[in-house]
Design an enzyme around this catalytic site. Structure first.
Site, PDB file in Angstrom:
ATOM      1  N   GLU A  64     -32.905-108.858 -28.214  1.00 35.99           N
ATOM      2  CA  GLU A  64     -31.839-108.702 -29.200  1.00 35.99           C
ATOM      3  C   GLU A  64     -30.490-108.371 -28.565  1.00 35.99           C
ATOM      4  O   GLU A  64     -29.442-108.781 -29.081  1.00 35.99           O
ATOM      5  CB  GLU A  64     -32.210-107.615 -30.215  1.00 35.99           C
ATOM      6  CG  GLU A  64     -33.384-107.965 -31.102  1.00 35.99           C
ATOM      7  CD  GLU A  64     -34.727-107.506 -30.554  1.00 35.99           C
ATOM      8  OE1 GLU A  64     -35.726-107.579 -31.277  1.00 35.99           O
ATOM      9  OE2 GLU A  64     -34.767-107.079 -29.366  1.00 35.99           O
ATOM     10  N   PHE A 126     -42.675 -97.438 -40.666  1.00 35.53           N
ATOM     11  CA  PHE A 126     -42.839 -98.238 -39.451  1.00 35.53           C
ATOM     12  C   PHE A 126     -41.565 -99.031 -39.169  1.00 35.53           C
ATOM     13  O   PHE A 126     -41.025 -99.691 -40.052  1.00 35.53           O
ATOM     14  CB  PHE A 126     -44.031 -99.182 -39.617  1.00 35.53           C
ATOM     15  CG  PHE A 126     -44.225-100.114 -38.452  1.00 35.53           C
ATOM     16  CD1 PHE A 126     -44.573 -99.629 -37.197  1.00 35.53           C
ATOM     17  CD2 PHE A 126     -44.037-101.480 -38.601  1.00 35.53           C
ATOM     18  CE1 PHE A 126     -44.747-100.483 -36.120  1.00 35.53           C
ATOM     19  CE2 PHE A 126     -44.204-102.346 -37.525  1.00 35.53           C
ATOM     20  CZ  PHE A 126     -44.563-101.839 -36.287  1.00 35.53           C
ATOM     21  N   GLN A 127     -41.108 -98.952 -37.955  1.00 33.10           N
ATOM     22  CA  GLN A 127     -39.899 -99.637 -37.481  1.00 33.10           C
ATOM     23  C   GLN A 127     -38.666 -99.270 -38.322  1.00 33.10           C
ATOM     24  O   GLN A 127     -37.768-100.091 -38.514  1.00 33.10           O
ATOM     25  CB  GLN A 127     -40.096-101.154 -37.436  1.00 33.10           C
ATOM     26  CG  GLN A 127     -41.010-101.587 -36.292  1.00 33.10           C
ATOM     27  CD  GLN A 127     -40.961-103.062 -35.998  1.00 33.10           C
ATOM     28  OE1 GLN A 127     -40.694-103.877 -36.875  1.00 33.10           O
ATOM     29  NE2 GLN A 127     -41.229-103.435 -34.753  1.00 33.10           N
ATOM     30  N   LYS A 176     -35.590-104.930 -46.793  1.00 33.70           N
ATOM     31  CA  LYS A 176     -36.473-106.067 -47.033  1.00 33.70           C
ATOM     32  C   LYS A 176     -36.522-106.434 -48.507  1.00 33.70           C
ATOM     33  O   LYS A 176     -36.529-107.629 -48.866  1.00 33.70           O
ATOM     34  CB  LYS A 176     -37.880-105.746 -46.527  1.00 33.70           C
ATOM     35  CG  LYS A 176     -38.843-106.919 -46.637  1.00 33.70           C
ATOM     36  CD  LYS A 176     -40.193-106.601 -46.024  1.00 33.70           C
ATOM     37  CE  LYS A 176     -41.121-107.818 -46.084  1.00 33.70           C
ATOM     38  NZ  LYS A 176     -42.445-107.516 -45.464  1.00 33.70           N
ATOM     39  N   MET A 494     -20.944-103.106  -6.330  1.00 34.14           N
ATOM     40  CA  MET A 494     -19.859-102.156  -6.557  1.00 34.14           C
ATOM     41  C   MET A 494     -20.335-100.724  -6.354  1.00 34.14           C
ATOM     42  O   MET A 494     -19.574 -99.868  -5.880  1.00 34.14           O
ATOM     43  CB  MET A 494     -19.284-102.335  -7.964  1.00 34.14           C
ATOM     44  CG  MET A 494     -17.927-101.675  -8.154  1.00 34.14           C
ATOM     45  SD  MET A 494     -16.633-102.355  -7.062  1.00 34.14           S
ATOM     46  CE  MET A 494     -16.075-103.769  -8.027  1.00 34.14           C
TER      47      MET A 494
END
Length: 587
Positions: A64, A126-127, A176, A494
């Site tokens: 993502e 959940f999630q 949802k 760097m």
């Protein structure tokens, strides 16, 4: 007060019963969205079901974070709003780095995230994550959509906020059950946001005073930044620079805002800017700051920055005016519109004003040319081993100032900025403010989808590349002809440079001891790749990569201990540059 009429691509023209997912997609069509970069999850399944037979193209990335970076690449290369999508919980939190990156660099992105159903919010389902709370500080604005009735208005407001004023990321969090709900869809015709003010025109009196200050100055210097790119103000900048005949620099975010081949263009200023750029800013009596934020990487020690200069500062964001450097003449407005008006006033005043400081300005240009000649910004010459600066010069040769170049973060980013020319805006794509490693490859994906007509180079280090290797699958799946150039020195370059110079060469956790075989890695994904380590191989290998019609992975093993110069040490003034490695003292 801000009011906008929504004039978008036509879709459904009358009230029709639709699901929340279908309404969302209809709104995206009306915002001229043609592709979304995303990754599905449980709560976004209703959206992905609606996408199954929808004309908007979905690009499945492999993480993502890379969806957000790809959306940025799309936006940075076009000026249009980039769109990314993720599910709730870890999907949404993985977007955060990309959102911060687009916030720091003022990039218009709309992120759509799924959320657990409204009745479960706050139950540690959940999630579930508090996406709205988490992203409040890293977005220009964010929304939690609680009912299907508000969804169309929210989506259009998100796009308007992302793209207007100072651009930035906006997040829309959709539960949802809102995706699944049914409602009659009615197109949105206008946006009315009383608390959102955008100042675009600039104060007429201030613009006239700015013109007078410019003609009165003896040593004017133009300092242009990413705001020039965001406002599509390149033509106005070119006209301005030619009209006042002033030396000009563009920041890391502003490269291409003025063509690199323009005779008034000096280079990039700041920590790794050229000697002439930094000395010019230090010696100017008038600094004309256009779409910049006086970033610490440009100013160095702020108290010592441009000590002799009065400052005209033009920016669309009033919060930037006076934030770091007090402006003698502030102008809040869209830099394109302000420059257009300023150019007209300058033309009007020019017949009487142009000659008043002509001798002083001629001396100023002689000084600028002397500084350029005294310490020119030239690449190291490769002998047997490949110098990384030489890699950039070869890419520049093949690009001709016309290719899109995305960069990861580190030494190679600075060398690319120093030695690759950009003669148009929206060709140079890098993570400037945040400096997010792993940015370069997914940003190239977004840019290539947005600009299929352009040659795209993705210049990455061996560190950042290994943060985004999974996106080789995305590149392979779509046969994107991106030329991936790994500048491989076996170090986090760097980090090693700073440890060498400022930490007594105590190289701690900066060495990268292994790297995959580029030819086998590319072949595993079904395209070509190779590794080179000799200077004589460089030009032919890059030419082969460009000729290849599909993607190409070129791993270039470069000199391991090369450092980026010039360099302004932390805490130093920009005229206190280290111009090269310490020279041995002769006996």
């Amino acid at each position: 007060m801000s009011t906008s009429t929504v004039h978008r691509t036509s879709g459904v023209t009358e009230s029709k019963l639709m699901s929340g997912s279908q309404i969302l997609l209809e709104c995206l069509v009306r915002e001229n969205v043609d592709c979304i970069f995303g990754y599905p999850g449980g709560v976004t399944l209703p959206l992905y079901d609606a996408l199954y037979d929808h004309p908007i193209r979905h690009i499945l990335v492999r993480h993502e974070q890379n969806a957000a970076f790809a959306a940025e690449g799309y936006a940075r290369s076009t000026g249009r709003v980039g769109v990314c999508c993720a599910t709730s919980g870890p999907g949404a939190t993985n977007l955060v780095t990309g959102l911060v990156d687009s916030m720091m660099d003022s990039i218009p992105v709309v992120a759509i995230t799924g959320q657990v159903s409204t009745k479960l919010i706050g139950s540690d389902a959940f999630q579930e994550a508090d996406t709205f709370g988490i992203t409040r500080s890293c977005t220009k604005h964010n929304f939690l959509v609680k009912t299907i009735a508000e969804l169309p208005q929210v989506v259009h407001e998100a796009f308007y906020i992302a793209s207007s004023g100072r651009p930035g990321p906006v997040l829309v969090d959709i539960p949802k059950d809102v995706f699944q709900a049914q409602a009659h869809y009615t197109p949105v015709s206008s946006i009315h946001l009383p608390g959102y003010k955008v100042f675009t025109e600039g104060h007429t009196g201030q613009i006239r005073r700015a013109a007078q200050m410019i003609w009165e100055s003896r040593r004017p210097f133009v300092y242009a930044g990413g705001g020039i790119i965001a406002a599509d103000a390149s033509e106005e900048l070119r006209e301005f620079v030619e009209l006042v005949d002033a030396p000009a620099v563009t920041t890391l975010m502003g490269l291409g805002g003025l063509p690199a081949e323009h005779p008034n263009y000096i280079s990039m200023p700041g920590m790794h800017g050229s000697y002439a750029s930094n000395m010019g800013m230090s010696g100017a009596d008038l600094l004309i700051a256009l779409g910049v934020r006086f970033d610490d990487r440009v100013t160095g020690r702020l108290a010592a920055f441009a000590p002799h200069a009065k400052v005209i500062h033009v920016d669309i964001d009033p919060a930037e005016i006076g934030k770091n450097r007090v402006a003698d003449l502030p102008i809040v407005g869209d830099v394109k519109r302000v420059l257009d008006k300023l150019n007209k006033v300058l033309h009007e005043l020019a017949p009487q004003a142009r000659e008043q400081n002509a001798p002083a300005r001629a001396d100023w240009w002689r000084q600028i040319h002397d500084w350029k000649a005294e310490h020119p910004l030239l690449p190291e010459v490769s002998t047997s081993e490949i110098k990384p600066q030489h890699v950039m010069r070869e890419i520049d040769r093949l690009s001709g100032g016309r290719a899109i170049v995305t960069s990861d973060v580190g030494q190679h980013q600075m060398w690319a900025a120093q030695f690759i020319r950009f003669n148009s805006p929206r060709l140079w794509i890098n993570s400037g403010g945040l400096g997010a490693m792993g940015f370069g490859l997914p940003a190239a994906i977004g840019a290539q989808f947005a600009r299929p007509d352009k040659l795209v180079f993705s210049i990455v280090g061996d560190g950042g590349f290994q943060m985004s290797i999974p996106e080789l699958a995305t590149i392979a799946n779509h046969a994107l002809p991106i030329k991936i150039i790994v500048v491989n020195n076996g170090y986090l370059g760097m980090i090693r440079q700073w440890q060498e110079l400022f930490y007594n060469n105590r190289i701690s956790q900066a060495e990268l001891n292994s790297f995959p075989d580029a030819e086998k890695l590319a072949a595993a994904y079904g395209f070509k790749g190779r590794t080179i380590d000799g200077a004589h191989q460089l030009a032919p290998a890059l030419e082969e990569a460009v000729r290849e019609p599909g993607p190409y992975l070129l791993n270039v093993r470069v000199a391991r201990y090369e450092n980026v110069y010039p360099m302004v040490p932390a805490g130093g003034a920009i005229n206190e540059m280290v111009l090269g490695p310490p020279q041995p003292v002769e006996a």
